[in-house]
Design a protein around this motif. Structure first.
Motif, mmCIF file in Angstrom:
data_model
loop_
_atom_site.group_PDB
_atom_site.id
_atom_site.type_symbol
_atom_site.label_atom_id
_atom_site.label_comp_id
_atom_site.label_asym_id
_atom_site.label_seq_id
_atom_site.Cartn_x
_atom_site.Cartn_y
_atom_site.Cartn_z
ATOM 1 N N ASP A 281 10.434 -29.361 -6.770
ATOM 2 C CA ASP A 281 11.483 -28.878 -7.542
ATOM 3 C C ASP A 281 11.343 -27.245 -7.954
ATOM 4 O OD1 ASP A 281 13.858 -29.911 -8.690
ATOM 5 O OD2 ASP A 281 12.841 -29.450 -10.830
ATOM 6 N N SER A 282 9.918 -27.136 -8.225
ATOM 7 C CA SER A 282 9.712 -25.490 -8.662
ATOM 8 C C SER A 282 9.391 -24.605 -7.413
ATOM 9 C CB SER A 282 8.887 -25.435 -9.601
ATOM 10 O OG SER A 282 7.306 -26.152 -9.007
ATOM 11 N N GLY A 283 9.395 -25.171 -6.232
ATOM 12 C CA GLY A 283 9.119 -24.203 -5.237
ATOM 13 C C GLY A 283 7.738 -24.351 -4.754
ATOM 14 N N LEU A 284 6.790 -24.710 -5.779
ATOM 15 C CA LEU A 284 5.355 -24.396 -5.546
ATOM 16 C C LEU A 284 4.847 -25.220 -4.319
ATOM 17 C CD1 LEU A 284 4.323 -24.785 -9.520
ATOM 18 C CD2 LEU A 284 3.825 -22.978 -7.855
ATOM 19 N N ILE A 285 5.671 -26.048 -4.099
ATOM 20 C CA ILE A 285 5.346 -26.792 -2.567
ATOM 21 C C ILE A 285 4.874 -25.889 -1.510
ATOM 22 C CG2 ILE A 285 7.406 -27.441 -1.727
ATOM 23 C CD1 ILE A 285 4.568 -29.708 -1.897
ATOM 24 N N ILE A 286 5.658 -24.914 -1.503
ATOM 25 C CA ILE A 286 5.462 -23.852 -0.324
ATOM 26 C C ILE A 286 3.839 -23.413 -0.263
ATOM 27 C CG2 ILE A 286 6.268 -21.817 0.854
ATOM 28 C CD1 ILE A 286 8.298 -23.714 0.902
ATOM 29 N N PRO A 287 3.431 -22.617 -1.477
ATOM 30 C CA PRO A 287 2.072 -22.171 -1.663
ATOM 31 C C PRO A 287 0.788 -23.314 -1.526
ATOM 32 C CG PRO A 287 3.060 -21.810 -3.654
ATOM 33 C CD PRO A 287 4.179 -22.152 -2.704
ATOM 34 N N ILE A 288 1.428 -24.319 -2.079
ATOM 35 C CA ILE A 288 0.317 -25.575 -2.224
ATOM 36 C C ILE A 288 0.315 -26.286 -0.682
ATOM 37 C CG2 ILE A 288 -0.030 -27.998 -3.013
ATOM 38 C CD1 ILE A 288 1.472 -27.005 -5.732
ATOM 39 N N GLY A 289 1.349 -26.325 -0.083
ATOM 40 C CA GLY A 289 1.562 -27.011 1.280
ATOM 41 C C GLY A 289 0.694 -26.021 2.131
ATOM 42 N N GLU A 290 0.969 -24.852 2.071
ATOM 43 C CA GLU A 290 -0.006 -23.679 3.013
ATOM 44 C C GLU A 290 -1.501 -23.776 2.569
ATOM 45 O OE1 GLU A 290 1.726 -20.007 2.614
ATOM 46 O OE2 GLU A 290 3.639 -20.571 3.554
ATOM 47 N N VAL A 292 -2.696 -26.675 1.624
ATOM 48 C CA VAL A 292 -3.431 -27.980 2.201
ATOM 49 C C VAL A 292 -3.506 -27.702 3.636
ATOM 50 C CG1 VAL A 292 -2.671 -30.298 2.641
ATOM 51 C CG2 VAL A 292 -2.242 -29.458 0.472
ATOM 52 N N MET A 293 -2.678 -27.086 4.484
ATOM 53 C CA MET A 293 -2.879 -27.153 5.731
ATOM 54 C C MET A 293 -3.908 -26.411 6.179
ATOM 55 S SD MET A 293 -0.997 -27.987 8.526
ATOM 56 C CE MET A 293 0.541 -28.291 8.016
ATOM 57 N N GLU A 294 -4.134 -25.169 5.497
ATOM 58 C CA GLU A 294 -5.212 -24.395 5.927
ATOM 59 C C GLU A 294 -6.577 -25.105 5.574
ATOM 60 O OE1 GLU A 294 -4.747 -20.238 4.813
ATOM 61 O OE2 GLU A 294 -7.019 -19.899 5.134
ATOM 62 N N THR A 295 -6.952 -25.551 4.610
ATOM 63 C CA THR A 295 -7.942 -26.318 4.099
ATOM 64 C C THR A 295 -8.298 -27.528 5.255
ATOM 65 O OG1 THR A 295 -7.426 -26.024 1.871
ATOM 66 C CG2 THR A 295 -9.069 -27.443 2.275
ATOM 67 N N ALA A 296 -7.001 -28.435 5.326
ATOM 68 C CA ALA A 296 -7.464 -29.376 6.377
ATOM 69 C C ALA A 296 -7.761 -29.084 7.677
ATOM 70 C CB ALA A 296 -6.295 -30.149 6.293
ATOM 71 N N CYS A 297 -7.141 -28.107 8.359
ATOM 72 C CA CYS A 297 -7.363 -27.552 9.468
ATOM 73 C C CYS A 297 -8.632 -27.077 9.692
ATOM 74 C CB CYS A 297 -6.553 -26.270 9.978
ATOM 75 S SG CYS A 297 -5.004 -26.820 10.402
ATOM 76 N N ARG A 298 -9.245 -25.993 8.766
ATOM 77 C CA ARG A 298 -10.812 -25.799 8.723
ATOM 78 C C ARG A 298 -11.731 -26.891 8.603
ATOM 79 N NH1 ARG A 298 -11.051 -20.246 7.830
ATOM 80 N NH2 ARG A 298 -9.191 -19.528 6.541
ATOM 81 N N GLY A 329 5.996 -19.628 11.619
ATOM 82 C CA GLY A 329 5.445 -18.298 11.717
ATOM 83 C C GLY A 329 4.011 -18.597 11.074
ATOM 84 N N PHE A 330 3.904 -19.351 9.659
ATOM 85 C CA PHE A 330 2.965 -19.493 9.030
ATOM 86 C C PHE A 330 1.965 -20.519 9.839
ATOM 87 C CE2 PHE A 330 0.972 -23.306 6.814
ATOM 88 C CZ PHE A 330 0.021 -22.671 6.200
ATOM 89 N N LEU A 331 2.571 -21.314 10.476
ATOM 90 C CA LEU A 331 1.483 -22.430 11.036
ATOM 91 C C LEU A 331 0.895 -21.835 12.411
ATOM 92 C CD1 LEU A 331 0.624 -25.412 10.699
ATOM 93 C CD2 LEU A 331 2.234 -25.925 12.503
ATOM 94 N N LEU A 335 -3.140 -21.526 12.699
ATOM 95 C CA LEU A 335 -4.035 -22.131 13.548
ATOM 96 C C LEU A 335 -4.754 -21.158 14.365
ATOM 97 C CD1 LEU A 335 -1.054 -24.269 15.294
ATOM 98 C CD2 LEU A 335 -3.194 -25.208 13.899
ATOM 99 N N GLN A 336 -4.188 -19.836 14.243
ATOM 100 C CA GLN A 336 -5.061 -18.590 14.607
ATOM 101 C C GLN A 336 -6.246 -18.554 13.805
ATOM 102 O OE1 GLN A 336 -2.545 -15.523 15.423
ATOM 103 N NE2 GLN A 336 -1.789 -16.127 17.370
ATOM 104 N N ILE A 337 -5.964 -18.409 12.434
ATOM 105 C CA ILE A 337 -7.206 -18.087 11.502
ATOM 106 C C ILE A 337 -8.243 -19.026 11.694
ATOM 107 C CG2 ILE A 337 -7.670 -17.882 9.209
ATOM 108 C CD1 ILE A 337 -4.899 -16.848 8.827
ATOM 109 N N THR A 338 -7.763 -20.558 11.616
ATOM 110 C CA THR A 338 -8.762 -21.509 11.494
ATOM 111 C C THR A 338 -9.278 -21.927 12.828
ATOM 112 O OG1 THR A 338 -7.068 -23.188 11.729
ATOM 113 C CG2 THR A 338 -7.618 -22.599 9.571
ATOM 114 N N GLY A 339 -8.474 -21.659 13.869
ATOM 115 C CA GLY A 339 -8.923 -21.899 15.219
ATOM 116 C C GLY A 339 -8.763 -23.466 15.550
ATOM 117 N N PHE A 340 -8.088 -24.223 14.834
ATOM 118 C CA PHE A 340 -7.807 -25.543 15.126
ATOM 119 C C PHE A 340 -6.831 -25.805 16.183
ATOM 120 C CE2 PHE A 340 -6.032 -30.057 14.126
ATOM 121 C CZ PHE A 340 -7.133 -30.559 14.249
#
Ligand code: C2E
Ligand code: CA
Ligand code: CA
Length: 498
Positions: A281-290, A292-298, A329-331, A335-340
């Protein structure tokens, strides 16, 4: 049969031959019976059972029946169904001051007006008291249809009511819930429309409120959580937990699903069902989702490097992440940063996302596929279960919703849904994962129906990252680890390393 006066009669006839002494047919007796009365009575009884006596609108029973039909049709045609729940504001006052017979006349007129405001194909029902409901199919391509409809209803309600020699000015509060997002069955949908209606009334009368899971929070809870959510990421209050996905054939863990947790300083552990809607609802899902993705990939890459090179990682992705900003673009950067490796990443999307005809979603899905990322349909079976998007986009996995798995033993319909999904998966060469597996009986059923990928509390709850290496290590030895508790014979063939 019509009489000369134009009156309609129902006639039943029967005939018998008249024979001569030698048995030859020489004539016949035809008896006509007037069954008009009988037929009318039958019609009347059937009508009374299905229609409200006062307004002559369908009653609750017929209404539920129509809803079931509409849901089936909506599934086939990829439509949504709007359930609009309406309640006349301050009706009690009318009844109290002007008397019940007068109140009845008002309700009759309200029914007539709502009927006139909707399409002939929409169903209007009186559910009791001053509560009316409308179900209307909605094309996914014209979502503002519902807003137009509710406005029309408010307009007809706003016209002065001339009843006996009184002129009344009325309004209505309206709650809306939409199938299948807000409820997969009539009971849930009515309940959620009722919750929305309650909130519409709370905001003052003459209001329309759409259902949202947020409505289950009190206003106070909501503001408090929202304020905290803004700082939660910075305060490192989030944790990604992981739940293993087991491959029954191989006896190994083949993947993990990342599931977000919030360690709230006052409330303790808060589940995603409570805060993800707020974050969306507040749009915070964008930074939170990003995050989660980075943390989980690492994290998952670390586990792959421990000797599980093809371990899959599933991450839940909200609709909003795909419709706002540049998710592919984010993903790509992530993937590049984490190497997953992209082919080990599975994005879990819901059917409603895949059904969106927006160019942005389509473009994102095409780009994601080109990047080699896998797409999984979460909660499959609870929504539209349309087949068109399965071919339009390159979907790789279907996740059977846990509600079907939990209902295997109690309701044969659930077992039928599961076998149908498995057959579909097989025909389309898709992976099928059964979620929410809690008992050995469920495993047995799924195994018998050749569902080999399972996820659920029976194997493991979602756990903190530091618990995963231990779980992964266990399943190297045949017969040990996650499957040992099942008491099943796992001596069938070699267990290949993952
Ligand atoms: P989901 O994707 O359908 O996740 C499965 C949910 O079922 C999880 O709830 C999981 O803990 C629970 N579950 C797993 N096995 C069993 C079982 O055997 N029995 C029962 N009763 N439940 C089981 P959880 O973790 O509370 O997550 C709820 C929902 O929140 C998820 O449903 C998902 O839609 C959403 N979610 C979680 N993490 C994220 C995230 O990082 N991003 C987004 N956008 N949504 C998330
Ligand atoms: Ca999921
Ligand atoms: Ca799910």
């Amino acid at each position: 049969l019509l009489s000369r006066s134009g009156k309609e009669y129902a006639i039943e006839d029967s005939a018998a031959p008249i024979r001569s002494g030698t048995g030859e047919v020489i004539g016949c007796v035809v008896v006509f019976r007037d069954v008009t009365e009988k037929r009318n009575l039958l019609h009347k009884v059937a009508h009374q059972a299905n229609y409200d006596a006062l307004t002559d609108l369908p009653n609750r029973y017929l209404f539920q029946d129509r809803m079931v039909q509409l849901f089936g049709q909506a599934r086939r045609l990829e439509q949504a169904v709007a359930m609009i729940y309406l309640d006349v504001d301050h009706f009690k006052k009318i009844n109290d001051t002007l008397g019940h017979p007068f109140g009845d006349l008002v309700l009759k007129e309200v029914g007539r007006r709502i009927r006139s405001a909707v399409r002939g194909s929409d169903t209007v029902a009186r559910l009791g008291g001053d509560e009316f409901a409308i179900v209307a199919p909605v094309e996914l391509s014209s979502p503002d249809h519902i807003a137009i409809l509710t406005r029309k209803i408010q307009e007809v309600m706003a016209l002065p009511f001339q009843i006996e020699d009184q002129e009344l000015h009325l309004s209505a509060s309206i709650g809306v819930a939409i199938f299948p997002e807000d409820g997969p069955d009539p009971t849930t949908l009515i309940r959620n429309a009722d919750i929305a209606l309650y909130h519409a009334k709370e905001q003052g009368r003459n209001n329309v409120q759409f259902f949202s899971p947020l409505l289950n929070l009190t206003v106070q809870e909501r503001t408090e959580m929202e304020t905290h959510l803004h700082t939660a990421l910075g305060m490192k209050e989030f944790e990604v937990c992981y739940q293993p996905v087991v491959d029954l054939d191989r006896g190994t863990i083949v993947g993990v699903e990342a599931l977000l947790r919030w360690h709230h300083p006052q409330r303790g552990l808060v589940g995603p069902d409570r805060f993800i809607p707020l974050a969306e609802d507040s749009g915070l899902i964008i930074p939170i989702g990003e995050w989660v993705m980075e943390t989980a990939c690492r994290q998952a890459l670390e586990w792959q490097n421990l000797g599980n090179p093809s371990l899959r990682l599933a991450v839940n992705v909200s609709a909003l992440q795909l419709t706002r900003g540049d998710f592919p673009g984010f993903l790509n950067r992530c993937l590049q940063i984490t190497g997953f490796p992209s082919d080990c990443l599975e994005l879990e999307l819901t059917e409603s996302v895949l059904l969106q005809k927006s160019g942005k979603v389509t473009e994102a899905l095409v780009r994601l596929h080109a990047m080699g990322v896998r797409i999984s349909v979460d909660d499959f079976g609870t929504g539209y279960s349309s087949l068109s998007y399965l071919t339009r986009f390159q979907v790789n996995t279907l996740k059977i919703d846990g509600s079907f798995v939990r209902g295997i033993a109690s309701h044969s319909g659930n077992a039928a849904v599961i076998t149908a999904i498995l057959a579909l998966g097989k025909a389309m060469s898709l992976d099928v994962i059964a979620e929410g597996v809690e008992t050995v009986e469920q495993v047995r059923f799924l195994k018998n129906h050749h569902c080999r990928l399972l996820q659920g509390f029976l194997f493991s709850h979602p756990v903190s990252a530091n618990k995963i290496p231990e779980i992964l290590a266990k399943n190297y030895r045949k017969g040990e680890g996650v499957l040992s508790g099942l008491g099943e014979d796992r001596s069938d063939g070699e267990v290949p390393p993952i």
